[in-house]
Scaffold this motif. Sequence first.
Motif, PDB file in Angstrom:
ATOM      1  N   ALA C  79       0.720  -1.082  -0.144  1.00 19.05           N
ATOM      2  CA  ALA C  79       0.549  -0.252  -0.045  1.00 19.05           C
ATOM      3  C   ALA C  79       1.242   1.598   0.150  1.00 19.05           C
ATOM      4  O   ALA C  79       1.010   2.008  -0.382  1.00 19.05           O
ATOM      5  N   LEU C  80       1.879   1.434   0.472  1.00 20.67           N
ATOM      6  CA  LEU C  80       2.550   2.359   1.155  1.00 20.67           C
ATOM      7  C   LEU C  80       3.198   2.112  -0.553  1.00 20.67           C
ATOM      8  O   LEU C  80       3.337   3.789  -0.590  1.00 20.67           O
ATOM      9  N   VAL C  81       3.769   1.797  -1.188  1.00 21.41           N
ATOM     10  CA  VAL C  81       4.618   1.636  -2.468  1.00 21.41           C
ATOM     11  C   VAL C  81       3.334   2.315  -3.708  1.00 21.41           C
ATOM     12  O   VAL C  81       3.805   3.342  -4.143  1.00 21.41           O
ATOM     13  N   ARG C  82       2.209   1.743  -3.612  1.00 22.43           N
ATOM     14  CA  ARG C  82       1.516   2.185  -4.571  1.00 22.43           C
ATOM     15  C   ARG C  82       1.117   3.625  -3.924  1.00 22.43           C
ATOM     16  O   ARG C  82       0.833   4.389  -4.584  1.00 22.43           O
ATOM     17  N   ARG C 245     -10.541  -1.072  -6.699  1.00 22.89           N
ATOM     18  CA  ARG C 245     -10.128  -2.419  -5.844  1.00 22.89           C
ATOM     19  C   ARG C 245     -10.097  -2.097  -4.587  1.00 22.89           C
ATOM     20  O   ARG C 245      -9.449  -1.717  -4.218  1.00 22.89           O
ATOM     21  N   PRO C 246     -10.098  -2.661  -3.365  1.00 19.13           N
ATOM     22  CA  PRO C 246      -9.588  -3.290  -2.367  1.00 19.13           C
ATOM     23  C   PRO C 246      -7.256  -2.963  -2.464  1.00 19.13           C
ATOM     24  O   PRO C 246      -7.175  -2.714  -1.605  1.00 19.13           O
ATOM     25  N   ALA C 247      -6.888  -4.397  -3.912  1.00 19.48           N
ATOM     26  CA  ALA C 247      -6.207  -3.747  -3.910  1.00 19.48           C
ATOM     27  C   ALA C 247      -5.706  -2.836  -4.492  1.00 19.48           C
ATOM     28  O   ALA C 247      -4.474  -2.609  -4.603  1.00 19.48           O
ATOM     29  N   ASP C 248      -6.814  -1.855  -4.699  1.00 15.38           N
ATOM     30  CA  ASP C 248      -5.869   0.031  -5.235  1.00 15.38           C
ATOM     31  C   ASP C 248      -5.611   0.509  -4.291  1.00 15.38           C
ATOM     32  O   ASP C 248      -5.625   2.123  -4.331  1.00 15.38           O
ATOM     33  N   TRP C 249      -6.138   0.224  -2.824  1.00 18.78           N
ATOM     34  CA  TRP C 249      -6.520   1.222  -1.692  1.00 18.78           C
ATOM     35  C   TRP C 249      -5.107   1.905  -0.624  1.00 18.78           C
ATOM     36  O   TRP C 249      -4.009   0.893  -1.359  1.00 18.78           O
TER      37      TRP C 249
END
Lengths: 350, 265, 295
Positions: C79-82, C245-249
Motif C-alpha cells: 500500500a505504501l509503495v502504491r 478495488r481493495p487492491a488499489d487502496w
Amino acid sequence: MTNLTLENVWKRFGSFDALKHVNLDLPSGKMITFLGPSGSGKSTLFRLVAGLDSASEGVVRFDDTDVTRMPAHQRNVGMVFQNYALFPHLNVWENISYGLMLQRRPKAERRARAEELLELIKLPHIADRTLNQLSGGQRQRVAIARALAMEPRLFLLDEPLSALDAKLREHMQNELCDLQQTLGITTIVVTHDQREAMTMSDVVVVIDHGEIQQVGTPLEIYRKPSTPFVADFVGTSTLLEGIARQDGTFEFEGRRLNVGCIGEAERDHTPSLLCLRPEQLALRTQSDDPSHAIPVEVRLIRDLGSEIEVTASFGKYEFLVKEPSGHSLGYSEGDRLDLLLPDHAHVMRA
Amino acid sequence: MSARLGRLYVCFVALFLAMPFIVVAGVSFNEKKRLYFPPRGFSLDWYRDVVSTPEWLDPILTSLTVAAIATVIAIAIALPICFMMWRHGILFAKALFGLGLVPFMLPPVTSALGFLIFWSEIGGYGSFWATTISHSVFLVTIPLMMISLGLETVDEDLLDAAASLGATETEIFKTVIFPLILPFVFGASAFCFVLSMNEYIIAFMVAGFTVETLPIKVVNSLRYGYSPAMAAVSVFSVLAAAGLFLLVARFGDLLKMVGALDKTD
Amino acid sequence: MTVQSTSVPTAAKSSSFGRLDSKNLILIPPGIMLLVFFLCPFLIMGAVSFYYRVPDGFYEPDFVLSNYAAFFDPVFLTALVRSLTLCAVISVVCVSLAMPFTYLVSRMRRVVQIPIVILLLCILTLSEVILGFSWTILLSRTAGVSNILVWLGVLDRPVSLYPSSFAIMIAMLHFCFPFAVLTIYPPISRFDRSLPEAAATMGAGPVRAFFTVVVPALRGTIISALVLVFVFALGAYLFPQMLGRPADWTLSVLITDQAIYKSNIPFAAAMSVFLCLICFSLILGVGKLSKKSEG
C-alpha cells in the motif's frame, strides 16, 4: 497658533542614533521646513512631533504642554502623508470628516464641515466622489482638507509635493503658502528638495546625520551657511580652504584674497572655508586687481536657453558661473580667464 | 496560430474540469430512478424530493449548522492571531499562526484520526460539537492565510493617519483595518463554509454514526444504490459553492484573494 | 529616509515582544482553541501509536513498538509503495498540465479568469464525496463516456470503466489539478512579463519562450508545487474506495479502515504518524530548498 519646542531630544533604534541632542524652538504661526537628505533623521523628527514615535530622551512641548509621552491620537496634529494615506473605503467627504466621526458628531455637522473644507481647498463639488475618481492633485488637496478638519494645533506635511509632476508641484507650493497664511497655523513640511524649502518656508531647519545643522530663514541659510554640509546641500557653492584673517582677507593657496570675510569662523589660526555662490562670481579675460581674482580654466559651457552655465576650475576646485544667454560669451572651453571674486563672502569653520 | 492553440488547450482543460458537473446535472433530470446520460425524459421530481423529504433535508440542515458555526469559530480564532502578528509582531501569535497552517500540510486522514482519538479520550465522541469544533480548527488555515493576505494589503500609513486624526487603537481597528480586510474575511468565511459543508473524513471519523452531515449521507446512500436524488444533491452543492464564490468575486477581488498580483499596481 | 522607514516599524514591534500587555490577552481564546483542540489530538495520537492494542478490544497505555513493527507487513508495504507511486505520477502529470494552463489563464482578461478560478475553487472545495460520485457516473456503463466512444464507433457497446486504477488516476488528476493551478498561480501572476517579451524580440515564438524562459525561471515554484501536490494527493481517501478495488487502496484508506472497521487504533495512529512525518519532511525540505535558492 502653537509654538513647538524640543529640548535635548534623542531617538535611538537599537545602537543607531537617529536623532542626537535636538534642540529646537520654532515660532508659532509660521511655515517651517525640515530639510535634509534621505536618512538624515528628518522623518524621525517629524514622526516624533506627530507622536507616532516617542523620543528616547528629551522633552517635546506644544506651547507649555509637555507632550513627550502623549500618543498621536491625543495631540491633535493634522498630518498629510507622502502617499496621502486617504482611507480607500471612504469617499471624499467621509475621509475629510473622519476625525469628527470618531467624536460621534451628527452627520449633518460632519457633512457641513467637509463642504466647508472642500471650499477652502477649491474643490467644492467632489464631496461624494470615491477616491479612484480623483486625480493625484485632487487627492493631495483632500488629504490637506482632512488634516485641517479638526483645527489642529500643528499642520504636518511629509514630502507633500514629491508625488506631483513639476508644473503641479509649483502650483501647489503657492497654494500651500496661501493656505498657511490664511489660517495662520504652525506648519511643518518635511522635504529633501532644497528648492521647495527655500521658496515655501519662513524658517528652514537643516538636518543631517540626526543632528540639526542650522535653523534660519531661507536667505540666512543660503547666504550664511553654518556648516559645509548646509552650504553644499542648499544651492551650489564652492568652498575654498584657507585661513580667514583679522583684516577680512582670506589666505588661500599662497594668495591673499581681498574678499571681505564675514561670518563667525575664527580668524588667523584655524583653517576655515570660504563659501562662493555662482551669482557672486564673474569671468573676465583680465582682472584689474589680482587680489580680487583667481586664474581659472574654462572646463564646460552649457547653454540652458534661459542662462549659460560655465564650469571653471582652479586646481581641485570647480566653480559654477552663470552668464546671461542670448549673446556671445567671448571665450570658449579651454580658455584661461580670471574669476572675479565678490566684495564680501561668507566664511565658516572647516 | 499558437495563441489559438493556447486557447484551445485552456478550453479543453476547462471542459475536462467541468465534465463531471455536466454529467451529474444531466443525470439529475432523469424521470425514472436510473442514471442515464443524456437523461431519459425530463423531471424535476428529484429536486423536489431532496428539499421536501427529511431523509435529505435533515442532513442538509445539519451540515448547514455545522458549517455556519465552524466558520464563525474559525474566523474568531484566526482574526486575533493574524492581527496581533501583523500589528504587534507578537511571537506567540506567530507560533499560533504556524500551528494553524499545519492542518493543510498534512493528509486530512491524519487530522481526522487525531480528532477521533482526542474526542473519544475526553468523551465527546459522536457529538455535534466534536464535528463542529474539529471542523473549525481543521479549517482555520484558510482564514489565517486569507486574513493575513488581506492585512498585508493595508497601508500602515493609514493607521498613522487615523491616529493623527484622533483614533485610538480600538477605533483604528474598527474604522480602518476591519473595513479594509472585510472582503478577505468574507472570502475566508465562504471558503470555510463550503469546505465544511463538503468535508467528509473528519465528520465521519468523529461522529459518523450519530451526526449525519450531507457528505456522510451521500456516501451512506451510495452503499444502497444510486438514485438521481443524489445527483440533485450534488447539483445543489455545486451551485451553492459556485454561488458563494461568485458573491465573493463581486464583493472583493477574488483573484487577489487567491494570491494574484493586483494588475493596477 | 530609507534607514528610518525600515527600522521604525521593526523597532516598534520588537519592543512589544514578550511584554504581557492587556491587549495580548485576546490571543488566549484562539491559543486555547488551537492548543487544546488541534495540538493535543496530534500529541495524543503520537502517544497512542505506542499503546498496546488489546485483542478484540480497545487499547491500553503502554510503550510498545509493535504498531510500528507492523509496517513490515506486506499489505502495508505494498500500500505504501502504491500510494507513493500513484501520488508521484499524479503530481508530475498535474504540475506539467497546470503550468501552461496557469500561464495562459493568468494572461487572460479578468472576466475570463474569474469563472475559471471559481470552477477550480468549486472542485477544490467540493471534496471527494461529490466528485467521486460524479466520476462513478461519468465512468459508468449507462451514463458514461463509453457511450460517446460507442457513438464514435470505437467501442461496440458501452462498458463500465470502473473499478480500476485508471478510474482512480483520472479522478485524482481532476481533483489535484485545481490545487496545482492555485499553488502556482500567485508566482506566475507576479512573473515579469517583459521576460517572455524580451525572448520574443530575440525570435522565440510564444511556445519556445514559455519553455526556454518561463519554465526555467520558475524552477523553484515547480519543485514546491510538485511536493505540495504530492502531499495533497496522499490525502485522497475516498477515490480509491469508490473507484477502485481493495487492491488499489492507498495509505489514507488503510488508516481509515484500521481505525473504523478493524478497531486497531494504535496501528492506525502509527501509520498516521508515519504519514505525517513523510509530509512534514517533504514540505520542510522543499521550504529549505526554496530559501536556499532565494538567498
